[in-house]
Motif scaffolding. Sequence first.
Motif, mmCIF file in Angstrom:
data_model
loop_
_atom_site.group_PDB
_atom_site.id
_atom_site.type_symbol
_atom_site.label_atom_id
_atom_site.label_comp_id
_atom_site.label_asym_id
_atom_site.label_seq_id
_atom_site.Cartn_x
_atom_site.Cartn_y
_atom_site.Cartn_z
ATOM 1 N N MET A 90 -3.291 -13.646 1.029
ATOM 2 C CA MET A 90 -4.194 -13.211 2.094
ATOM 3 C C MET A 90 -3.571 -12.172 3.015
ATOM 4 S SD MET A 90 -6.439 -16.552 3.080
ATOM 5 C CE MET A 90 -7.595 -17.214 1.870
ATOM 6 N N ALA A 91 -2.285 -11.941 2.867
ATOM 7 C CA ALA A 91 -1.643 -10.892 3.656
ATOM 8 C C ALA A 91 -2.152 -9.528 3.188
ATOM 9 C CB ALA A 91 -0.129 -10.974 3.505
ATOM 10 N N ALA A 92 -2.439 -8.652 4.144
ATOM 11 C CA ALA A 92 -2.933 -7.301 3.837
ATOM 12 C C ALA A 92 -1.842 -6.289 4.164
ATOM 13 C CB ALA A 92 -4.191 -7.007 4.644
ATOM 14 N N GLN A 93 -1.706 -5.293 3.302
ATOM 15 C CA GLN A 93 -0.659 -4.286 3.495
ATOM 16 C C GLN A 93 -1.228 -3.057 4.199
ATOM 17 O OE1 GLN A 93 1.283 -2.892 -0.117
ATOM 18 N NE2 GLN A 93 3.241 -2.788 0.953
ATOM 19 N N SER A 94 -0.550 -2.618 5.243
ATOM 20 C CA SER A 94 -0.982 -1.432 5.981
ATOM 21 C C SER A 94 -0.372 -0.177 5.356
ATOM 22 C CB SER A 94 -0.570 -1.548 7.451
ATOM 23 O OG SER A 94 0.833 -1.732 7.564
ATOM 24 N N GLU A 95 -0.766 0.968 5.861
ATOM 25 C CA GLU A 95 -0.309 2.234 5.282
ATOM 26 C C GLU A 95 1.199 2.416 5.389
ATOM 27 O OE1 GLU A 95 -2.450 5.448 6.996
ATOM 28 O OE2 GLU A 95 -4.379 4.886 6.084
ATOM 29 N N ASP A 96 1.803 1.778 6.389
ATOM 30 C CA ASP A 96 3.253 1.914 6.544
ATOM 31 C C ASP A 96 4.027 0.925 5.675
ATOM 32 O OD1 ASP A 96 2.780 -0.463 7.827
ATOM 33 O OD2 ASP A 96 3.515 0.176 9.795
ATOM 34 N N GLY A 97 3.305 0.185 4.831
ATOM 35 C CA GLY A 97 3.954 -0.719 3.891
ATOM 36 C C GLY A 97 4.190 -2.121 4.414
ATOM 37 N N LYS A 98 3.847 -2.370 5.685
ATOM 38 C CA LYS A 98 4.048 -3.701 6.250
ATOM 39 C C LYS A 98 2.882 -4.615 5.877
ATOM 40 C CE LYS A 98 6.850 -2.171 10.187
ATOM 41 N NZ LYS A 98 6.976 -2.147 11.672
ATOM 42 N N TRP A 99 3.171 -5.920 5.870
ATOM 43 C CA TRP A 99 2.159 -6.917 5.516
ATOM 44 C C TRP A 99 1.744 -7.679 6.766
ATOM 45 C CZ3 TRP A 99 0.182 -7.281 0.607
ATOM 46 C CH2 TRP A 99 0.891 -6.621 -0.406
#
Length: 283
Positions: free
Chosen positions: A201-210
């Motif tokens: 359920m973790a979503a990854q942002s454009e900077d690669g963080k979850w």
Amino acid sequence: MTQHQLQDTIARYSQQLKKHPCFREAIRHHYDSLLVTYKKQPLFYKTILQSSRFHVVLALLCFHYGDRKAVLADIKEFCVKMELTSLNTVNSLVTLLRITGRMSLEKSEDDRRVLLYNPSVKGLNETRSYMQISIPSLKMLLPESVLSIHALDDNNTFENFFRRSANLLFDEVILSRLVPNSAMFVDKDAGHIIILRIYLMAAQSEDGKWWLRPNYNKTAKDLSVSRMHLRRIVNCGIMAGLFSEDSAGVLEIHNGFMEMAESYFGFYFSFILYGLNIDPTNV
């Protein structure tokens, strides 16, 4: 094989599986299938999907199908000696399995003081169904292998699975001991599926963080655990540096957790393949 050789074998299997481009998809399939089964008997599965109790059940079946006689006292001694769990936990679990019709006890004809145990048809059918959950995920990762979707329908395959799994268990090749930081999750009720849920359920942002905005109410309802139980697990993760939390309660899921989860399920699938006598590096 020695303990070191067994650990190396499982690690080699895991590395092979994790390289597959569908590895995350296979984990998701495992979660989706497990959740369907879990929701049918949530109170039972949240209890069993806790590492120490899971290994007691595994020990019961390894003794039952192995060369060792299925003496209840031997199981208790083994689990305590191996530091899998406490004697009280073994006793409580045996009581649960017996009163729910998953196991029977009888006195030995040779010595009436000795209690023997037998898994019931209900218990074995549930075990087979639980194991079956992972087969489609493994087939996804090993499409060219001889692994059949219906492999566990064969009694010889089912029984040999526990004979081979005994090699790992009796030589102390324990999943949670192979993967650092996994025990703080899987040693808790429903821990196995909680790791899955956070990871997927973790979503990854454009900077690669979850990132994850936890819905404690929904998760507690889905898994039949308390919000406090979930919060304690999250707090353990924060203290271990696996998560950080902002003032709005949003969690940053650090790479350490994502790597731990992938390592855990790489090993988990590898344990099953070892039991089925399938080498993913030689398919």
